[in-house]
Design a protein around this motif. Structure first.
Motif, mmCIF file in Angstrom:
data_model
loop_
_atom_site.group_PDB
_atom_site.id
_atom_site.type_symbol
_atom_site.label_atom_id
_atom_site.label_comp_id
_atom_site.label_asym_id
_atom_site.label_seq_id
_atom_site.Cartn_x
_atom_site.Cartn_y
_atom_site.Cartn_z
ATOM 1 N N VAL A 147 17.844 9.146 -12.005
ATOM 2 C CA VAL A 147 17.597 9.304 -10.573
ATOM 3 C C VAL A 147 16.114 9.571 -10.310
ATOM 4 C CG1 VAL A 147 18.074 10.763 -8.561
ATOM 5 C CG2 VAL A 147 19.942 10.007 -10.020
ATOM 6 N N SER A 148 15.491 10.402 -11.124
ATOM 7 C CA SER A 148 14.059 10.667 -10.961
ATOM 8 C C SER A 148 13.242 9.405 -11.181
ATOM 9 C CB SER A 148 13.592 11.744 -11.945
ATOM 10 O OG SER A 148 14.252 12.952 -11.688
ATOM 11 N N GLY A 149 13.627 8.622 -12.178
ATOM 12 C CA GLY A 149 12.926 7.366 -12.452
ATOM 13 C C GLY A 149 13.048 6.379 -11.302
ATOM 14 N N VAL A 150 14.239 6.280 -10.731
ATOM 15 C CA VAL A 150 14.448 5.365 -9.604
ATOM 16 C C VAL A 150 13.637 5.827 -8.395
ATOM 17 C CG1 VAL A 150 16.166 4.545 -7.944
ATOM 18 C CG2 VAL A 150 16.693 4.545 -10.376
ATOM 19 N N LYS A 151 13.619 7.137 -8.130
ATOM 20 C CA LYS A 151 12.858 7.655 -6.992
ATOM 21 C C LYS A 151 11.368 7.387 -7.165
ATOM 22 C CE LYS A 151 15.917 11.389 -5.487
ATOM 23 N NZ LYS A 151 16.115 12.844 -5.427
ATOM 24 N N SER A 152 10.840 7.671 -8.363
ATOM 25 C CA SER A 152 9.408 7.456 -8.576
ATOM 26 C C SER A 152 9.072 5.964 -8.529
ATOM 27 C CB SER A 152 8.940 8.082 -9.892
ATOM 28 O OG SER A 152 9.600 7.489 -10.988
ATOM 29 N N SER A 153 9.962 5.125 -9.027
ATOM 30 C CA SER A 153 9.739 3.674 -8.948
ATOM 31 C C SER A 153 9.726 3.211 -7.494
ATOM 32 C CB SER A 153 10.828 2.915 -9.707
ATOM 33 O OG SER A 153 10.792 3.231 -11.065
ATOM 34 N N GLY A 154 10.650 3.746 -6.696
ATOM 35 C CA GLY A 154 10.695 3.396 -5.278
ATOM 36 C C GLY A 154 9.426 3.813 -4.554
ATOM 37 N N GLN A 155 8.928 5.016 -4.858
ATOM 38 C CA GLN A 155 7.693 5.475 -4.239
ATOM 39 C C GLN A 155 6.513 4.607 -4.670
ATOM 40 O OE1 GLN A 155 7.643 9.550 -5.498
ATOM 41 N NE2 GLN A 155 8.932 10.252 -3.803
ATOM 42 N N PHE A 156 6.478 4.237 -5.948
ATOM 43 C CA PHE A 156 5.409 3.388 -6.461
ATOM 44 C C PHE A 156 5.418 2.031 -5.758
ATOM 45 C CE2 PHE A 156 4.048 0.060 -9.466
ATOM 46 C CZ PHE A 156 2.723 0.446 -9.651
ATOM 47 N N GLY A 158 24.844 13.161 8.371
ATOM 48 C CA GLY A 158 25.354 14.163 7.450
ATOM 49 C C GLY A 158 25.837 13.597 6.125
ATOM 50 N N LEU A 159 25.971 12.279 6.052
ATOM 51 C CA LEU A 159 26.472 11.650 4.834
ATOM 52 C C LEU A 159 25.314 11.407 3.870
ATOM 53 C CD1 LEU A 159 28.932 9.066 6.403
ATOM 54 C CD2 LEU A 159 29.464 11.312 5.480
ATOM 55 N N LYS A 160 25.117 12.355 2.996
ATOM 56 C CA LYS A 160 24.036 12.247 2.022
ATOM 57 C C LYS A 160 24.644 12.290 0.631
ATOM 58 C CE LYS A 160 20.764 14.286 5.131
ATOM 59 N NZ LYS A 160 20.385 15.524 5.727
ATOM 60 N N PRO A 161 24.803 11.132 0.030
ATOM 61 C CA PRO A 161 25.444 11.111 -1.286
ATOM 62 C C PRO A 161 24.571 11.772 -2.350
ATOM 63 C CG PRO A 161 24.571 8.949 -0.742
ATOM 64 C CD PRO A 161 24.386 9.811 0.476
ATOM 65 N N ASP A 162 25.195 12.555 -3.184
ATOM 66 C CA ASP A 162 24.504 13.168 -4.314
ATOM 67 C C ASP A 162 24.734 12.261 -5.529
ATOM 68 O OD1 ASP A 162 23.290 14.729 -6.177
ATOM 69 O OD2 ASP A 162 24.464 16.541 -5.767
ATOM 70 N N ILE A 163 23.896 11.260 -5.643
ATOM 71 C CA ILE A 163 24.052 10.257 -6.687
ATOM 72 C C ILE A 163 23.910 10.882 -8.068
ATOM 73 C CG2 ILE A 163 23.059 8.129 -7.633
ATOM 74 C CD1 ILE A 163 22.240 7.476 -4.714
ATOM 75 N N GLU A 164 22.992 11.822 -8.165
ATOM 76 C CA GLU A 164 22.772 12.475 -9.456
ATOM 77 C C GLU A 164 24.032 13.195 -9.925
ATOM 78 O OE1 GLU A 164 19.688 15.763 -11.299
ATOM 79 O OE2 GLU A 164 19.022 14.494 -9.643
ATOM 80 N N GLU A 165 24.695 13.873 -8.998
ATOM 81 C CA GLU A 165 25.929 14.593 -9.334
ATOM 82 C C GLU A 165 27.021 13.626 -9.778
ATOM 83 O OE1 GLU A 165 28.778 17.451 -9.915
ATOM 84 O OE2 GLU A 165 26.645 17.780 -9.556
ATOM 85 N N LYS A 166 27.184 12.522 -9.024
ATOM 86 C CA LYS A 166 28.210 11.534 -9.379
ATOM 87 C C LYS A 166 27.931 10.900 -10.739
ATOM 88 C CE LYS A 166 30.494 11.475 -5.422
ATOM 89 N NZ LYS A 166 31.778 12.114 -5.351
#
Length: 200
Positions: A135-144, A113-121
């Motif tokens: 946050v979007s850039g980090v997510k897409s980089s991680g997927q790449f 249940g502990l899902k940090p909302d990094i974008e909000e912080k």
């Protein structure tokens, strides 16, 4: 010892902040109140003790009895976040458990249940647009990176089996297994015939 205090303090602060931000996590925490769980990280030979009350206390040393002891590798830690995975991890020998299984499942439920909302912080410090972009850039980089690693893994497997011929291909293994089975049945038939001839 200072590194242990730093690690336990960081884990404790992060967990308590995440629990404080989520009402459901506070409810899950109440099911663990008064319990002590120890988690042994096999790679480091370190034990973290989680003591549950109105908050979560994380210690490197604890003198009392624990209600549940978990021993696992760091690679299994993300899987522990899924409550259904606890029994599967035990069966796969990725998790060693001593004590109350239900308590381990409650702990897993709390972690899931502990899902940090990094974008909000992050938006508190930089604004919504920059936070979303980062946050979007980090997510897409991680997927790449993940896709590139999977591609490299497939290429390496292909190189080892087809070009360098270090490992047999799956069809070669299946063919060899079939030949072994045929040989085994031929030997059994020969043995049976030999026994019949000896009995005469």
């Amino acid at each position: 010892m200072p590194i242990d205090a730093f690690v336990t303090g960081a884990v404790e602060t992060a967990l308590n902040q995440l629990v404080k931000d989520d009402v459901d996590s506070q409810r899950r925490l109440s099911r663990l109140r008064g319990k002590v769980i120890s988690v042994i990280l096999n790679e480091f030979g370190k034990t973290l003790y989680f003591i549950f009350s109105q908050q979560i206390d994380v210690l490197a040393v604890y003198e009392g009895d624990v209600d549940c002891q978990l021993a696992l590798n760091l690679t299994a830690l993300p899987e522990l976040r899924q409550q259904a995975n606890v029994t599967q991890l035990i069966k796969a020998d990725k998790l060693s458990l001593e004590g109350d299984l239900q308590l381990a499942q409650h702990f897993s439920s709390l972690l899931s249940g502990l899902k940090p909302d990094i974008e909000e912080k992050l938006s508190h410090y930089s604004g919504d647009v920059i936070a979303h972009t980062v946050v979007s850039g980090v997510k897409s980089s991680g997927q790449f990176i993940q896709q590139r690693l999977l591609k490299r893994q497939r290429n390496l497997a292909q190189t080892l089996t087809e070009e360098w011929k270090l490992f047999p291909q799956p069809l070669e293994i299946a063919y060899f297994a079939d030949q072994v089975d045929d040989l085994r049945s031929d030997v059994a038939c020969f043995e049976a015939r030999l026994n019949q001839l000896l009995e005469r």
